[in-house]
Design a protein around this motif. Structure first.
Motif, PDB file in Angstrom:
ATOM      1  N   ALA A   1      47.984  50.882  44.695  1.00  0.00           N
ATOM      2  CA  ALA A   1      46.536  51.110  44.631  1.00  0.00           C
ATOM      3  C   ALA A   1      46.165  51.868  43.357  1.00  0.00           C
ATOM      4  O   ALA A   1      45.155  51.546  42.707  1.00  0.00           O
ATOM      5  N   ILE A   2      46.970  52.869  42.983  1.00  0.00           N
ATOM      6  CA  ILE A   2      46.701  53.628  41.757  1.00  0.00           C
ATOM      7  C   ILE A   2      46.825  52.734  40.533  1.00  0.00           C
ATOM      8  O   ILE A   2      45.977  52.766  39.621  1.00  0.00           O
ATOM      9  N   ALA A   3      47.889  51.924  40.486  1.00  0.00           N
ATOM     10  CA  ALA A   3      48.086  51.036  39.337  1.00  0.00           C
ATOM     11  C   ALA A   3      46.943  50.039  39.205  1.00  0.00           C
ATOM     12  O   ALA A   3      46.440  49.785  38.099  1.00  0.00           O
ATOM     13  N   LEU A   4      46.510  49.457  40.321  1.00  0.00           N
ATOM     14  CA  LEU A   4      45.393  48.505  40.263  1.00  0.00           C
ATOM     15  C   LEU A   4      44.090  49.201  39.893  1.00  0.00           C
ATOM     16  O   LEU A   4      43.262  48.642  39.162  1.00  0.00           O
ATOM     17  N   GLY A   5      43.911  50.439  40.365  1.00  0.00           N
ATOM     18  CA  GLY A   5      42.739  51.209  39.948  1.00  0.00           C
ATOM     19  C   GLY A   5      42.738  51.462  38.458  1.00  0.00           C
ATOM     20  O   GLY A   5      41.691  51.397  37.793  1.00  0.00           O
ATOM     21  N   ALA A   6      43.918  51.755  37.898  1.00  0.00           N
ATOM     22  CA  ALA A   6      44.016  51.960  36.450  1.00  0.00           C
ATOM     23  C   ALA A   6      43.716  50.676  35.691  1.00  0.00           C
ATOM     24  O   ALA A   6      43.086  50.707  34.618  1.00  0.00           O
ATOM     25  N   VAL A   7      44.148  49.532  36.227  1.00  0.00           N
ATOM     26  CA  VAL A   7      43.848  48.255  35.567  1.00  0.00           C
ATOM     27  C   VAL A   7      42.348  47.985  35.592  1.00  0.00           C
ATOM     28  O   VAL A   7      41.772  47.519  34.594  1.00  0.00           O
ATOM     29  N   GLU A   8      41.691  48.283  36.712  1.00  0.00           N
ATOM     30  CA  GLU A   8      40.232  48.107  36.763  1.00  0.00           C
ATOM     31  C   GLU A   8      39.543  49.014  35.745  1.00  0.00           C
ATOM     32  O   GLU A   8      38.603  48.591  35.051  1.00  0.00           O
ATOM     33  N   LEU A   9      40.015  50.266  35.647  1.00  0.00           N
ATOM     34  CA  LEU A   9      39.455  51.170  34.633  1.00  0.00           C
ATOM     35  C   LEU A   9      39.671  50.612  33.234  1.00  0.00           C
ATOM     36  O   LEU A   9      38.793  50.721  32.371  1.00  0.00           O
ATOM     37  N   ALA A  10      40.840  50.012  33.004  1.00  0.00           N
ATOM     38  CA  ALA A  10      41.132  49.454  31.681  1.00  0.00           C
ATOM     39  C   ALA A  10      40.188  48.304  31.356  1.00  0.00           C
ATOM     40  O   ALA A  10      39.672  48.202  30.224  1.00  0.00           O
ATOM     41  N   LEU A  11      39.949  47.420  32.334  1.00  0.00           N
ATOM     42  CA  LEU A  11      39.027  46.310  32.090  1.00  0.00           C
ATOM     43  C   LEU A  11      37.613  46.821  31.821  1.00  0.00           C
ATOM     44  O   LEU A  11      36.887  46.267  30.979  1.00  0.00           O
ATOM     45  N   THR A  12      37.221  47.893  32.522  1.00  0.00           N
ATOM     46  CA  THR A  12      35.904  48.490  32.275  1.00  0.00           C
ATOM     47  C   THR A  12      35.851  49.151  30.910  1.00  0.00           C
ATOM     48  O   THR A  12      34.849  49.060  30.191  1.00  0.00           O
ATOM     49  N   PHE A  13      36.946  49.821  30.524  1.00  0.00           N
ATOM     50  CA  PHE A  13      36.992  50.489  29.216  1.00  0.00           C
ATOM     51  C   PHE A  13      36.863  49.473  28.082  1.00  0.00           C
ATOM     52  O   PHE A  13      36.188  49.741  27.072  1.00  0.00           O
ATOM     53  N   VAL A  14      37.515  48.329  28.227  1.00  0.00           N
ATOM     54  CA  VAL A  14      37.433  47.309  27.173  1.00  0.00           C
ATOM     55  C   VAL A  14      35.992  46.867  26.970  1.00  0.00           C
ATOM     56  O   VAL A  14      35.551  46.617  25.836  1.00  0.00           O
ATOM     57  N   ARG A  15      35.209  46.808  28.048  1.00  0.00           N
ATOM     58  CA  ARG A  15      33.817  46.360  27.936  1.00  0.00           C
ATOM     59  C   ARG A  15      32.867  47.491  27.541  1.00  0.00           C
ATOM     60  O   ARG A  15      31.943  47.269  26.765  1.00  0.00           O
TER      61      ARG A  15
ATOM     62  N   ASN B   1      32.335  41.903  20.595  1.00  0.00           N
ATOM     63  CA  ASN B   1      33.033  41.727  19.332  1.00  0.00           C
ATOM     64  C   ASN B   1      34.542  41.684  19.574  1.00  0.00           C
ATOM     65  O   ASN B   1      35.108  42.548  20.246  1.00  0.00           O
ATOM     66  N   LEU B   2      35.213  40.665  19.021  1.00  0.00           N
ATOM     67  CA  LEU B   2      36.630  40.481  19.271  1.00  0.00           C
ATOM     68  C   LEU B   2      37.457  41.643  18.718  1.00  0.00           C
ATOM     69  O   LEU B   2      38.404  42.107  19.362  1.00  0.00           O
ATOM     70  N   ARG B   3      37.086  42.137  17.519  1.00  0.00           N
ATOM     71  CA  ARG B   3      37.860  43.234  16.932  1.00  0.00           C
ATOM     72  C   ARG B   3      37.780  44.474  17.814  1.00  0.00           C
ATOM     73  O   ARG B   3      38.796  45.151  18.046  1.00  0.00           O
ATOM     74  N   ARG B   4      36.594  44.778  18.323  1.00  0.00           N
ATOM     75  CA  ARG B   4      36.453  45.946  19.204  1.00  0.00           C
ATOM     76  C   ARG B   4      37.240  45.741  20.497  1.00  0.00           C
ATOM     77  O   ARG B   4      37.882  46.666  20.992  1.00  0.00           O
ATOM     78  N   ALA B   5      37.201  44.515  21.039  1.00  0.00           N
ATOM     79  CA  ALA B   5      37.940  44.240  22.271  1.00  0.00           C
ATOM     80  C   ALA B   5      39.443  44.421  22.061  1.00  0.00           C
ATOM     81  O   ALA B   5      40.142  44.976  22.918  1.00  0.00           O
ATOM     82  N   VAL B   6      39.954  43.955  20.904  1.00  0.00           N
ATOM     83  CA  VAL B   6      41.386  44.104  20.616  1.00  0.00           C
ATOM     84  C   VAL B   6      41.752  45.579  20.486  1.00  0.00           C
ATOM     85  O   VAL B   6      42.779  46.034  21.016  1.00  0.00           O
TER      86      VAL B   6
END
Length: 609
Positions: A151-165, A207-212
């Protein structure tokens, strides 16, 4: 006058109700039908730190395990709940199954964040939660940390997807902390972070550069958290592990170091994983046992007590069907932009990376076998890939999307989860039967030998009883008892007699007994069947010979009865066990004569007391 936001508000509440009612009802059937009576089992015995005589806690956590920093949060959380709720074990089982449900909820959120539709995400998360192969995590308290770590790992992945956006440095900090906390509970779910490099593909309209750049940042953040844990655990800081054994868990000496060995382990793990994750014979046996459990009722109190469960489940199915069909009708009339190809690609890559990365801990650790609980993380990857496939099937083309989505929901959110819930109930029923048998064996031991001698050794010479006999050996083997597990037997004996000095050695069911030889000097037992964490009190010899006056020899018949073994027979001697023989005479019951060594179903014969 109408309220403008009334309908959307009702829709949101209805959506949540429809999302939760049916999965919650199936969760209750699968994990709580016997009201939490599924343990203690295996490792649960030595994680419970209560005094065998008084029941008072003598410690709460394990500050060190085998190396200084190996799973520190696991060795605090699991012993604490085992000890604190020793008298109300159902609550510890509830916490374990709720941790599993939390992981399923986080999996659903990650799939939604990846752009997968609500119906497909809900179906995949529900199927993953009820996947019978994963039964150990919700039903075995000693494995509860795996659900929390996932659950913690999946929560971190959700945070990561939100951070990218959206960005936000606080999210980045939480990702690093979450990665460390995940490993602190269990390292395997950290394999989920292998999906982070593909987060860039899931970002829409930026922007692709920002996303990368942001994808690189979240990957490094998770890597820092995992890296700190590995540095502390694997001995990269010598001052921290000084004096710790170098061959134990968490040590670098257990890592695979050659490509040839890695290839061998991959071939072996691949075959074992295929056997574990696709086992229709086990599913069939578990499903039939689940139907039997429904007929016998909760805790086998009678079928009449099953009726409330079935009524609640039917009500939940009715509510969910109405809400989801309404949702499907609404979505089918909305103009929705199809997911870009790169988003679909990201879903597939993330699913694939999690699936294969989940096997890495099994591959790189010497001697690590592939158990059912180690399919937990690879199954996350399968669930995401399955959801992506179903979502694509629901959105491709224009022909009767509503009918197609409804049909897929009926199968993957209705029929299959219900069948898997019954299979999980069958496994739960086996664990319940095992608990009842352990209690019977404990009561029988106290009846047969009320007052053992000082430093007594209870030796289970043979054990021929199976609590479940479906004909499927793999399913029947899911429920070993305390007298069948070397590290559980000593605590089982201590709790049975309420004394620290009593010790026990187990027998593997219908396969192998612990006694190698017996004569007037004592009983010679196989050290390979002892757990090193439980050395016998006052005995350091090798081979291990136990004096006859300390031995309580017993056997467990195929019908589950505990018998006093009064005589051990070898080719060269017939040795009487004085304690067992004395109590057999006192009770006026026949003893049992056993030919040793036992390497199969026991050759046991009754003798007069």
């Amino acid at each position: 006058m109408s309220v403008p936001n009334e309908k959307p508000h009702r829709m949101a509440i209805g959506l949540w109700l429809g999302l939760l009612a049916w999965p919650a009802a199936l969760w209750a059937i699968a994990f709580a039908f016997h009201l939490g009576m599924t343990g203690p089992r295996s490792d649960d015995w030595f994680f419970q730190f209560t005094h065998p005589g008084t029941g008072e806690p003598h410690r709460w956590v394990i500050p060190t395990w085998s190396t200084t920093h190996h799973r520190p949060l696991h060795h605090m959380y699991v012993p604490f709940i085992q000890t604190a709720f020793a008298e109300v074990r159902w609550f510890a089982v509830l916490l374990s199954s709720l941790g599993h449900a939390l992981a399923a909820a986080m999996l659903w959120r990650v799939m939604r964040a990846l752009g997968i539709g609500s119906p497909a995400s809900a179906a995949a998360a529900t199927l993953w939660m009820l996947y019978p192969v994963l039964f150990e995590i919700p039903l075995w308290v000693a494995a509860a940390s795996t659900g929390i770590a996932t659950a913690i790992a999946l929560g971190a992945v959700e945070l990561a997807l939100t951070f990218v956006r959206r960005g936000g440095l606080w999210r980045l900090a939480l990702i690093a902390v979450g990665a460390y906390a995940c490993c602190g509970f269990n390292e395997q779910p950290a394999a989920i972070f292998a999906a982070l490099p593909f987060a860039v593909l899931a970002a829409r309209g930026m922007n692709l550069r920002r996303a990368v750049a942001r994808t690189a940042a979240v990957t490094v953040g998770a890597g820092i958290g995992v890296g700190i844990y590995l540095a502390l655990t694997l001995g990269f800081l010598p001052w921290l592990v000084e004096g710790q054994p170098g061959h134990e868990r968490g040590s670098t000496s257990r890592l695979v170091t050659s490509l040839a060995e890695l290839e061998t382990r991959w071939n072996r793990t691949k075959d074992r994983a295929n056997h574990i994750m696709w086992m229709p014979g086990v599913f069939r046996a578990a499903f039939e046992s689940g139907l039997g459990a429904l007929r016998e009722g909760p805790r086998h109190a009678g079928w009449i007590w099953t009726a409330p469960w079935l009524l609640l489940t039917a009500a939940a199915a009715w509510v969910s069907a109405r809400v989801w069909l309404r949702r499907v009708r609404c979505e089918s009339h909305e103009d929705q932009d199809p997911a870009p190809v790169r988003v679909r690609v990201s879903q597939v890559l993330i699913a694939t990376s999690i699936f294969f990365a989940g096997f890495v801990p099994v591959l790189v650790i010497q001697g690590q076998a592939m158990y059912t609980r180690l399919a937990y993380v690879p199954a996350v990857g399968l669930a995401i890939g399955f959801a992506a496939l179903i979502d694509a099937a629901c959105s491709i083309g224009s022909w009767r999307r509503q009918t197609r989505t409804g049909a897929l929901l009926a199968v993957f959110l209705g029929v299959i989860p219900a069948a898997w819930a019954l299979a999980m109930l069958g496994i739960q029923d086996g664990l319940y039967r095992r608990v009842v048998q352990d209690q019977r064996e404990s009561a029988e031991l106290r009846r047969l030998v009320p007052e053992p001698p000082v430093d007594a050794a209870v030796i289970v010479v043979y054990a021929d009883h199976f609590v479940i006999s479906t004909g499927n050996a793999q399913f029947d083997g899911f429920s070993p008892g305390a007298t069948n597990i070397s590290w559980a037997a000593p605590d089982f004996a201590r709790e049975t007699y309420g004394r620290w000095d009593v010790w026990a050695i187990s027998a593997i069911r219908a396969h192998r007994g612990p006694v190698l030889h017996a004569d007037e000097r004592g009983v010679l037992v196989d050290r390979a069947m002892l757990d090193p964490k439980y050395p016998p009190p006052g005995l350091e010899s090798d081979p291990l010979r136990i004096p006859l006056e300390r031995v309580i020899a017993v056997g467990i018949d195929p019908d589950g009865r505990v018998r006093l073994v009064t005589e051990l027979v070898t080719d060269s001697a017939r040795t009487t066990i004085p304690v067992s023989a004395e109590h057999a005479r006192r009770l006026g019951i026949p003893g049992v004569s056993v030919r040793i060594p036992v390497r199969g179903p026991a050759d046991a014969q009754s003798t007069d007391p």
